[in-house]
Design an enzyme around this catalytic site. Structure first.
Site, PDB file in Angstrom:
ATOM      1  CB  ALA A 210      -3.448  -0.104   0.183  1.00 58.01           C
ATOM      2  CE  LYS A 243      -1.012   0.923   4.468  1.00 59.93           C
ATOM      3  NZ  LYS A 243      -0.746  -0.124   5.365  1.00 59.93           N
TER       4      LYS A 243
HETATM    5  C1  LMR Z   1       0.302  -4.381   6.314  1.00 58.50           C
HETATM    6  O1  LMR Z   1       0.061  -5.223   5.458  1.00 58.50           O
HETATM    7  O2  LMR Z   1       1.278  -4.445   7.080  1.00 58.50           O
HETATM    8  C2  LMR Z   1      -0.591  -3.179   6.438  1.00 58.50           C
HETATM    9  O3  LMR Z   1      -1.573  -3.216   5.460  1.00 58.50           O
HETATM   10  C3  LMR Z   1      -1.115  -2.995   7.791  1.00 58.50           C
HETATM   11  C4  LMR Z   1      -2.143  -4.003   8.192  1.00 58.50           C
HETATM   12  O4  LMR Z   1      -3.192  -3.573   8.679  1.00 58.50           O
HETATM   13  O5  LMR Z   1      -1.927  -5.230   8.053  1.00 58.50           O
END
Ligand code: LMR
Length: 393
Positions: A210, A243
């Site tokens: 991600a 991201k």
């Molecule tokens: C996070 O871990 O902060 C991000 O991946 C956003 C989410 O949807 O939790």
């Protein structure tokens, strides 16, 4: 009927977002949800994204459905971005999904279609929503050791010892780079060790990537995923563009399934079926922005340059924070912050101290002491360092 419903457990990241919003104090510091912020606290639309959107607005002549798997150009450009030439294209099936979360969910559903008995092995800790989705779908799962809180590094021996016990056909979930929530990552050599072990065990790796481009660079961050793609007979990959393209709300992700070329057509058919069952056609706008950028040398260069600025900013904030903490705590306890990669670092601070920092220093971090480094800027690093030093003294 609705009166039979009971409250669902709150997602700790989203709950924190809400309490931050409700806090009327000035100078509060949001280090919660994983969203990149510039030095002014804004999450700008990236330059190349704006240009691609303008082009799409001008050139697009229809909004008719594209196809259950999404736009083939998106699948091709994302395959090249994530996998480069690590695997033959005819071994890869792909569906566009609403974000990386959608990719993970569809991957879980695909595993359940093919092998309902498979147990998922997730890192301790992992992104809370991984666990929540596995619970919601009734998928069996267990944890493997991953993070050594004492050193702030990966507990590689513990991890390998636990993965030795994985049964044939089980699924091992790995973070491709920039581990969420810890920020601690495997080296290339360690990835090769994991690849060898999983192959021996007959396990299916499932990589969630991600944050490609947020750690050591676009290719460097995909290196572990590519090692697996080169060596495993089968694997799943869920990738997110939220991201690295900054298109969080467009919900742009993709699920890849790699297997024997003879099975690709059937695998693809099953993945299309899963899209149809869950939401029919996947969202297109974000995917089209991504393929427009990746297919245009000028837009791509501009995107990479801006992504690189974001990456190096996070690196220098990490260094600044580690230096400030060294000075204020008179110890090297938090040096790992500079070695971690990506948006997050887990500081290894107890939940009651995290709460104290929120109350007394207006610092919001997730209760497991995960900070979003990209929520800092040069001016706010001292505020955080001061809060940590005072609270943990
Ligand atoms: C996070 O871990 O902060 C991000 O991946 C956003 C989410 O949807 O939790």
């Amino acid at each position: 009927m609705l009166d039979r419903l009971t409250d669902q457990p709150a997602d700790k990241i989203l709950k924190l977002m809400q309490s931050y919003k409700e806090d009327p104090r000035d100078d509060k510091l949001d280090l919660g949800v994983g969203v990149y912020k510039d030095e002014n606290g804004n999450t700008p639309v990236m330059r190349a994204v704006k240009k691609a959107e303008r082009r799409i607005l001008e050139d697009q002549t229809t909004k008719a459905y594209v196809g259950l798997a999404g736009d083939p150009d998106y699948a091709r450009t994302m395959r090249e971005l994530v996998l480069a030439d690590s695997v033959a294209a005819d071994r890869v099936a792909a569906i566009a999904t609403p974000g990386g979360t959608g990719a993970f969910r569809q991957g879980v559903d695909l595993v359940r279609l093919a092998n309902p008995d498979a147990t998922f092995h997730v890192s301790a800790p992992t992104w809370p929503n991984h666990v929540s989705i596995l619970k919601t779908t009734g998928t069996p799962f267990t944890e493997y050791r991953y993070f050594d809180a004492a050193t702030g590094e990966v507990d590689v021996d513990g991890m390998m010892a636990d993965l030795e016990k994985v049964a044939e056909g089980d699924v091992v979930l790995l973070h491709g780079c920039c581990h969420n929530p810890t920020g601690a990552n495997l080296t290339g050599e360690q990835w090769s060790g994991v690849a060898e072990l999983l192959r021996e065990r007959g396990a299916l790796p499932f990589v969630d990537i991600a944050y490609q481009g947020f750690g050591d660079g676009l290719d460097e961050d995909a290196a572990g995923t590519r090692i697996l793609a080169e060596t495993q007979p089968e694997m799943l990959i869920g990738a997110s563009c939220s991201k690295n393209f900054g298109i969080y709300r467009e919900r742009t992700g993709i699920l890849f399934a790699i297997g024997d070329a003879a099975n690709t057509k059937t695998t693809q058919g099953n993945m299309n079926h899963l899209n149809r069952q869950n939401y029919s056609f996947p969202p297109d706008h974000g995917a089209r922005v991504v393929s427009t950028i990746l297919d245009d040398p000028e837009l791509r260069a501009d995107w990479q340059a801006e992504l690189e600025e974001m990456r190096t900013t996070m690196l220098s904030l990490r260094q600044q924070l580690a230096d400030e903490l060294r000075q204020r705590t008179n110890s090297d306890t938090f040096d790992f912050v500079a070695r971690h990669r990506g948006m997050f670092s887990r500081l290894g601070i107890d939940a009651d101290k995290v709460e104290q920092m929120r109350r007394d220093h207006r610092v919001y971090m997730v209760s497991d002491s995960r900070i979003n480094v990209a929520g800092l800027n040069e001016a706010t690093v001292p505020q955080l360092a001061e809060a940590i030093a005072k609270t943990c003294a």
